[in-house]
Write a protein that holds these residues in place. Structure first.
Motif, mmCIF file in Angstrom:
data_model
loop_
_atom_site.group_PDB
_atom_site.id
_atom_site.type_symbol
_atom_site.label_atom_id
_atom_site.label_comp_id
_atom_site.label_asym_id
_atom_site.label_seq_id
_atom_site.Cartn_x
_atom_site.Cartn_y
_atom_site.Cartn_z
ATOM 1 N N PRO A 129 0.805 -1.230 0.000
ATOM 2 C CA PRO A 129 0.000 0.000 0.000
ATOM 3 C C PRO A 129 0.834 1.274 0.000
ATOM 4 O O PRO A 129 0.372 2.317 -0.455
ATOM 5 C CB PRO A 129 -0.829 -0.122 1.278
ATOM 6 C CG PRO A 129 -0.069 -1.058 2.154
ATOM 7 C CD PRO A 129 0.613 -2.013 1.240
ATOM 8 N N HIS A 130 2.076 1.198 0.519
ATOM 9 C CA HIS A 130 2.915 2.401 0.547
ATOM 10 C C HIS A 130 3.201 2.911 -0.877
ATOM 11 O O HIS A 130 3.191 4.119 -1.126
ATOM 12 C CB HIS A 130 4.227 2.118 1.282
ATOM 13 C CG HIS A 130 4.035 1.702 2.709
ATOM 14 N ND1 HIS A 130 4.080 0.391 3.111
ATOM 15 C CD2 HIS A 130 3.765 2.434 3.819
ATOM 16 C CE1 HIS A 130 3.876 0.314 4.413
ATOM 17 N NE2 HIS A 130 3.678 1.550 4.880
ATOM 18 N N ASN A 131 3.464 1.980 -1.777
ATOM 19 C CA ASN A 131 3.702 2.357 -3.176
ATOM 20 C C ASN A 131 2.460 3.022 -3.773
ATOM 21 O O ASN A 131 2.560 4.040 -4.461
ATOM 22 C CB ASN A 131 4.056 1.117 -4.002
ATOM 23 C CG ASN A 131 5.455 0.623 -3.734
ATOM 24 O OD1 ASN A 131 6.415 1.039 -4.367
ATOM 25 N ND2 ASN A 131 5.577 -0.286 -2.768
ATOM 26 N N PHE A 132 1.306 2.418 -3.472
ATOM 27 C CA PHE A 132 0.063 2.934 -4.043
ATOM 28 C C PHE A 132 -0.234 4.348 -3.541
ATOM 29 O O PHE A 132 -0.591 5.238 -4.328
ATOM 30 C CB PHE A 132 -1.081 1.984 -3.680
ATOM 31 C CG PHE A 132 -2.387 2.337 -4.316
ATOM 32 C CD1 PHE A 132 -2.611 2.082 -5.657
ATOM 33 C CD2 PHE A 132 -3.397 2.936 -3.557
ATOM 34 C CE1 PHE A 132 -3.823 2.423 -6.247
ATOM 35 C CE2 PHE A 132 -4.608 3.272 -4.144
ATOM 36 C CZ PHE A 132 -4.819 3.010 -5.494
ATOM 37 N N ILE A 133 -0.078 4.567 -2.239
ATOM 38 C CA ILE A 133 -0.348 5.884 -1.655
ATOM 39 C C ILE A 133 0.629 6.922 -2.208
ATOM 40 O O ILE A 133 0.239 8.039 -2.578
ATOM 41 C CB ILE A 133 -0.253 5.813 -0.113
ATOM 42 C CG1 ILE A 133 -1.367 4.914 0.423
ATOM 43 C CG2 ILE A 133 -0.323 7.212 0.498
ATOM 44 C CD1 ILE A 133 -1.241 4.584 1.905
ATOM 45 N N LEU A 134 1.904 6.542 -2.297
ATOM 46 C CA LEU A 134 2.925 7.465 -2.802
ATOM 47 C C LEU A 134 2.649 7.837 -4.262
ATOM 48 O O LEU A 134 2.672 9.013 -4.640
ATOM 49 C CB LEU A 134 4.309 6.813 -2.675
ATOM 50 C CG LEU A 134 5.520 7.700 -2.959
ATOM 51 C CD1 LEU A 134 5.636 8.812 -1.938
ATOM 52 C CD2 LEU A 134 6.793 6.841 -2.968
ATOM 53 N N CYS B 139 -0.215 7.580 -6.033
ATOM 54 C CA CYS B 139 -1.471 8.314 -6.224
ATOM 55 C C CYS B 139 -1.353 9.755 -5.741
ATOM 56 O O CYS B 139 -1.959 10.667 -6.326
ATOM 57 C CB CYS B 139 -2.606 7.605 -5.493
ATOM 58 S SG CYS B 139 -3.088 6.052 -6.273
ATOM 59 N N SER B 140 -0.577 9.974 -4.683
ATOM 60 C CA SER B 140 -0.403 11.333 -4.159
ATOM 61 C C SER B 140 0.270 12.224 -5.194
ATOM 62 O O SER B 140 -0.188 13.344 -5.475
ATOM 63 C CB SER B 140 0.421 11.300 -2.864
ATOM 64 O OG SER B 140 -0.227 10.526 -1.885
ATOM 65 N N SER C 107 -1.900 12.865 -8.276
ATOM 66 C CA SER C 107 -2.855 13.951 -8.023
ATOM 67 C C SER C 107 -2.170 15.310 -8.145
ATOM 68 O O SER C 107 -2.730 16.256 -8.720
ATOM 69 C CB SER C 107 -3.467 13.796 -6.628
ATOM 70 O OG SER C 107 -4.130 12.559 -6.505
ATOM 71 N N SER D 241 9.836 12.855 -4.203
ATOM 72 C CA SER D 241 9.622 11.461 -3.799
ATOM 73 C C SER D 241 10.942 10.758 -3.507
ATOM 74 O O SER D 241 11.032 9.949 -2.567
ATOM 75 C CB SER D 241 8.857 10.713 -4.897
ATOM 76 O OG SER D 241 9.607 10.679 -6.098
#
Length: 652
Positions: free
Chosen positions: A255-260, A262-263, A266, A296
């Motif tokens: 999930p860390h990859n996904f949150i990073l 997507c942030s 956006s 990042s």
């Protein structure tokens, strides 16, 4: 006596008109023979070998050989034309545009290299040599050269069928470089031998559908980076990709990859929205990907997120493009398949680049040379394959940034390439901790521009057969493969051409009131039809074996219907066939005209032909068709009516 004199005068006028019509008919019948097939082939070869011969001054005219050499060099290398008027102001604008371009190019190139299943540095290599060569040989001022998403997808979908990029990455890379060489060879050949028409076999509708489908496939494949999936499918169809994503979500994903990802996705999309609302902030969406990479990377480095499952790029090889001449696999057992891949990639890359170049050239009001563009693309990919580059072409997103940044010439590509060289030499180590999710986010941010719903709607509104080509390419790419999508588009396009050629259509003509103009009576209901005349125009450029019988049967049917409408009494005395649209005819076409003449004659009707073109009248003369119809050939419909029916009918 007075009435007799008047009648005599009218008769003299009619005789003069008939003599004039006969003389005009002789203009058609006695025209010189058109160029033979051999002459046309020789002219084509001469134009191919010496395409600029008319522009080059002769030694006698200019007095020395140097000016001839300069003219040749300017034709081959357009940089010699625009650099003469280059100044500091233009360089300032190109410098700003080039630096802005580089800020977008560097992260995109790394991302597209991973999409092509190559090491990240190959994307940067591809943004060095090809732009430099294009700046010397290209004719577009605005196009930005480098790797693009669609070409990267093509390579990563077709070459893994020959070599597995994970099991044997070196062999895979070598085949990619070899495919790049063949793509360059085909592109250069298209330009040098003026074969650009081959690119047009992929119609605009096919490209719209293909690119839209490819954009969705590319977007789904980026879920590998966003979800940190280690094992992913090599297939590109949407069902296989969705199955791979579904399995990963249920078993292993981070999930860390996904949150990073997507942030920062956006963030990039928000900056793009702001840039569109305020034109002065055009640079903000351009540098947003680079800002995302920097922030990042810094975030992962400071938090050591790579220890908690965040996937990073790791090592990017430092230094300029290494030579790859010895890595080209000309002795590979897959050489035939690689050449086919090179041809497909060459056509797609050229189509995208020329479309991008023409769109911006039309906005600025200058002209790009299509054949020179193809040659430039070809040579840059040939030389690129020798220096570790994979297929490069014009990118729409980067070209739009280049245009918005106010570029003046192709110097912006040179500035961009130099900036990438500095990155390769100095900053590759700083990219070690760059998360792969950010590269996926950057690629995803570029995809909305590839899906043009407005254009799809326009295609549907204007031409339903073109829309069928569009959705054929779209669903072929989406549910089968990239190759199937292209094959579907080309196949449907050919079927469309065949349908149009077999059923070319014909129209009945009538005279518009108070004019001498004859038009389609369906399009112009006010047009007057004559009871003793059937005037027909064939809506085709070629009367051949594919459509001749259809045209003949349609004309006979119309003539028969005219007779049946009068309870068996024949009123049609003349069928006038307008050949002004007909550019050529073959033996089957001539045979159908002979049969048409016999059928009409047996029913008491005559056949006359109007304004046959050079090739048509020449072949009809050789086939003695003009003798069969007793020389009834005329320049206009009005003359045919006057000659065949007399003054009484012409005056109706």
């Amino acid at each position: 006596m007075a009435s007799l004199a008047i009648e005599t005068g009218h008769q003299e006028i009619r005789d003069l008109e008939r003599n004039g019509q006969a003389e005009k008919a002789q203009w058609l019948l006695n025209a010189p023979a058109p160029p033979s097939l051999w002459q046309e082939l020789m002219d084509s070869v001469r134009e191919t070998v010496l395409p600029h011969r008319r522009r080059f001054p002769s030694v006698k005219e200019k007095g020395n050989l140097s000016k001839i050499v300069i003219s040749v060099m300017q034709a081959m290398f357009p940089i010699f034309c625009w650099c003469r008027n280059y100044n500091a102001k233009k360089f300032k604008n190109d410098l700003l545009a080039g630096l802005t371009l580089a800020s977008l190019c560097i992260p995109q190139s790394i991302g597209y290299a991973t999409l092509a299943k190559l090491d990240p540095q190959y994307g940067l290599y591809t943004s060095v040599i090809p732009p430099l060569i294009y700046a010397v040989m290209g004719t577009s001022r605005d196009i930005a050269i480098g790797p693009v998403a669609v070409v990267s997808l093509l390579l990563s979908s077709m070459i893994p069928k020959l070599e597995d990029p994970e099991a044997n990455p070196i062999a895979y890379r070598n085949l990619v470089l070899t495919a790049t060489f063949f793509a360059g060879i085909f592109q250069a050949a298209f330009g040098l031998f003026r074969l650009g028409f081959l690119v047009d076999f992929l119609s605009h509708a096919a490209i719209v559908g293909f690119v839209s489908g490819a954009a969705i496939v590319i977007g789904l494949q980026q879920m590998k980076g966003l979800l940190a999936i280690t094992h992913f499918t090599n297939k590109t169809d949407v069902i296989s990709v969705m199955e791979a994503i579904w399995r990963a979500v249920h078993h292993s994903w981070n999930p860390h990859n996904f949150i990073l990802g997507c942030s920062f996705l956006s963030f990039i999309l928000i900056t793009r929205f702001v840039g569109k609302r305020n034109r002065k902030l055009f640079w903000l969406p351009a540098i947003a990907p680079l800002i995302s990479v920097v922030l990042s990377t810094l975030l992962v480095y400071l938090t050591r997120a790579d220890k908690h499952g965040v996937m990073i790029i790791k090592h990017i090889k430092k230094g300029l493009n290494p030579s790859s001449v010895h890595q080209l696999q000309f002795n590979s057992p897959h050489i035939g398949e690689v050449a086919k891949i090179g041809l497909v990639v060459a056509v797609i890359a050229l189509t995208e680049a020329i479309a991008v170049g023409r769109s911006f050239a039309s906005i600025k009001g200058y002209h790009i040379n299509g054949n020179q563009e193809m040659a430039a693309m070809g040579f840059m990919n040939i030389l690129g394959s020798f220096s570790s580059c994979y297929v490069a072409t014009g990118s729409f997103s980067r070209s739009a940034v280049n245009f918005s940044a106010g570029c003046e010439t192709a110097m912006s590509n040179i500035v961009m390439a130099i900036t990438v060289i500095l990155c390769l030499e100095l900053f590759t180590r700083l990219l070690y901790f760059t998360p792969i999710a950010i590269l996926s986010a950057i690629i995803l941010s570029a995809l909305p521009g590839l899906i043009d719903f407005h254009e799809v709607y326009n295609i549907w509104k204007v031409d339903k057969l073109d829309f069928l080509v569009c959705i054929g390419a779209f669903f072929g790419v989406l549910f089968a493969s990239v190759e199937i999508g292209l094959l579907a588009a080309v196949t449907i396009s050919f079927v469309k051409i065949i349908i149009i050629s077999i059923r070319p259509g014909a129209e009945v003509l009538g005279r518009l009131p108070e004019t001498d103009v004859f038009c389609d009576v369906d399009q112009y209901p006010m047009a007057v039809k004559y009871p003793h005349v059937l005037i027909i125009r064939v809506k085709s450029g070629l009367l051949c074996f594919a459509n001749a019988n259809f045209v003949k049967e349609k004309i006979i049917k119309w003539a028969t219907e005219e007779e049946e409408g009068t309870k068996g009494k024949s009123t049609v005395q003349v069928v006038i066939l307008d050949m002004s649209n007909l550019m050529n005819i073959d033996v089957s076409g001539i045979a159908s005209l002979v049969e048409l003449h016999k059928n009409l004659a047996s029913n008491g009707m005559e056949l006359a032909i109007i304004n046959p073109k050079w090739q048509v009248i020449h072949k009809l003369r050789l086939a003695n068709f003009m003798t069969k119809i007793r020389g009834r050939v005329f320049l206009t419909v009005g003359e045919a009516m006057d000659a065949c029916l007399g003054d009484k009918m012409a005056a109706v």
